[in-house]
Design a protein around this motif. Sequence first.
Motif, PDB file in Angstrom:
ATOM      1  N   GLY A   1       0.815  -1.212   0.000  1.00  0.00           N
ATOM      2  CA  GLY A   1       0.000   0.000   0.000  1.00  0.00           C
ATOM      3  C   GLY A   1       0.845   1.255   0.000  1.00  0.00           C
ATOM      4  O   GLY A   1       0.529   2.233  -0.678  1.00  0.00           O
TER       5      GLY A   1
ATOM      6  N   THR B   1      -7.689  -1.566  -5.492  1.00  0.00           N
ATOM      7  CA  THR B   1      -7.986  -2.066  -4.146  1.00  0.00           C
ATOM      8  C   THR B   1      -9.293  -2.845  -4.081  1.00  0.00           C
ATOM      9  O   THR B   1      -9.555  -3.527  -3.089  1.00  0.00           O
ATOM     10  CB  THR B   1      -8.043  -0.899  -3.129  1.00  0.00           C
ATOM     11  OG1 THR B   1      -9.001   0.072  -3.563  1.00  0.00           O
ATOM     12  CG2 THR B   1      -6.679  -0.226  -3.002  1.00  0.00           C
TER      13      THR B   1
ATOM     14  N   ILE C   1      -0.426  -5.951  -2.483  1.00  0.00           N
ATOM     15  CA  ILE C   1      -1.747  -5.687  -1.908  1.00  0.00           C
ATOM     16  C   ILE C   1      -2.703  -6.840  -2.217  1.00  0.00           C
ATOM     17  O   ILE C   1      -3.357  -7.393  -1.326  1.00  0.00           O
ATOM     18  CB  ILE C   1      -2.333  -4.369  -2.455  1.00  0.00           C
ATOM     19  CG1 ILE C   1      -1.600  -3.169  -1.851  1.00  0.00           C
ATOM     20  CG2 ILE C   1      -3.825  -4.262  -2.111  1.00  0.00           C
ATOM     21  CD1 ILE C   1      -2.046  -1.841  -2.427  1.00  0.00           C
TER      22      ILE C   1
ATOM     23  N   PRO D   1      -6.802  -3.716   1.636  1.00  0.00           N
ATOM     24  CA  PRO D   1      -6.139  -2.839   0.656  1.00  0.00           C
ATOM     25  C   PRO D   1      -6.667  -1.410   0.703  1.00  0.00           C
ATOM     26  O   PRO D   1      -5.889  -0.457   0.614  1.00  0.00           O
ATOM     27  CB  PRO D   1      -6.455  -3.515  -0.687  1.00  0.00           C
ATOM     28  CG  PRO D   1      -6.622  -4.950  -0.339  1.00  0.00           C
ATOM     29  CD  PRO D   1      -7.302  -4.952   1.010  1.00  0.00           C
TER      30      PRO D   1
ATOM     31  N   THR E   1      -5.257   0.208   3.865  1.00  0.00           N
ATOM     32  CA  THR E   1      -3.845   0.532   3.705  1.00  0.00           C
ATOM     33  C   THR E   1      -3.655   1.753   2.816  1.00  0.00           C
ATOM     34  O   THR E   1      -2.931   2.694   3.168  1.00  0.00           O
ATOM     35  CB  THR E   1      -3.082  -0.669   3.105  1.00  0.00           C
ATOM     36  OG1 THR E   1      -3.310  -1.817   3.913  1.00  0.00           O
ATOM     37  CG2 THR E   1      -1.586  -0.388   3.043  1.00  0.00           C
ATOM     38  N   ALA E   2      -4.314   1.747   1.648  1.00  0.00           N
ATOM     39  CA  ALA E   2      -4.162   2.844   0.700  1.00  0.00           C
ATOM     40  C   ALA E   2      -4.714   4.154   1.266  1.00  0.00           C
ATOM     41  O   ALA E   2      -4.075   5.207   1.163  1.00  0.00           O
ATOM     42  CB  ALA E   2      -4.859   2.498  -0.614  1.00  0.00           C
TER      43      ALA E   2
ATOM     44  N   THR F   1      -2.631   5.374   4.395  1.00  0.00           N
ATOM     45  CA  THR F   1      -1.338   5.871   3.919  1.00  0.00           C
ATOM     46  C   THR F   1      -1.500   7.239   3.277  1.00  0.00           C
ATOM     47  O   THR F   1      -0.712   8.159   3.525  1.00  0.00           O
ATOM     48  CB  THR F   1      -0.718   4.894   2.894  1.00  0.00           C
ATOM     49  OG1 THR F   1      -0.562   3.617   3.500  1.00  0.00           O
ATOM     50  CG2 THR F   1       0.648   5.392   2.418  1.00  0.00           C
TER      51      THR F   1
END
Length: 314
Positions: free
Chosen positions: A21, A51, A182, A219, A222-223, A226
């Motif tokens: 990610g 994702t 991912i 995913p 995480t994306a 972040t």
Amino acid sequence: MANYLIYILFIMGLIMILKGGDWFVDSAIWFGEITGASMGLIGITLISFATTLPEFFVSTLASKDGLSEIAVGNSIGSIICNIAVVISICVIFKPIKIEDSKFDSKALMMIVFISIFYFLASDGLVTKIEGFILVTLTIPFMLLNFYQPNKSKITREKINFKDIKVDLNINILKFLIGGFLIIYGADILVNTGVEIANILRIPKKVVSLTLLALGTSLPELTASLTATLKNKPDISVGNILGANILNITSVLGVSALVHPTGLRVMTSSLTTDIPVAILFMLIFTVPGMLRKKIGRFTGILLFSSYVVYIINLF
């Protein structure tokens, strides 16, 4: 497979999607800055499609095998997780200021699309024709994104093309490896998570709405997290809006198309799960529409409501 090995693989999958990610968002931001694309456009298209792949593969494969309960539970559960877990965690860490001028349009589109799915599924079956209708709803979603305003301040005079040539190869590699980590990491988490659920004797419905949905939503978490920590709030919001719309149109639509007899929707999904998803959508989008900000209180409300929802499933 020994129980300890399952837990080790689960942790490995988590590490893979976390690192993947980080690389994926970094490369997406770089591409956006170079091309002049807005952060919202990157979040709601490129990252959203990538994702959402775990949900797409899990639901469509389950539907193809005739497992409608898992297909619907995974998709609706992921929509709930994307809002009540992903967005709530993001805004608890850092409140999000809505800068996307088309946030209202995309939010309304998300709510209208899930209402259409609810109407089509109200008789307990989404036929292949109705699945095709859901898939075609992706078209207006994509058309709206093409008119996303360009907010980038990058100009050609500021670009060092020699550096770009070097960075291009690096960011393409980071994008591909990040996307692979991912998706593959999420696959490992889902597989090992289901085995852990079997060990703990968790019912199939609860698995699809919770563990499986959480696994395929990692995913997005995480994306989005972040992007939020990197001060790119439009990516995190755009990612969730896009992922939820794609879950309704592409994931559920294709699941209905590949099912031998049409996608069957349980009564409990119609009376509880889908209404909960709509409620969470309203809690998420209304503050963004009215105040152009999603604060920590909204995040805490969403997350606490999700906990209550999960407890009621058992």
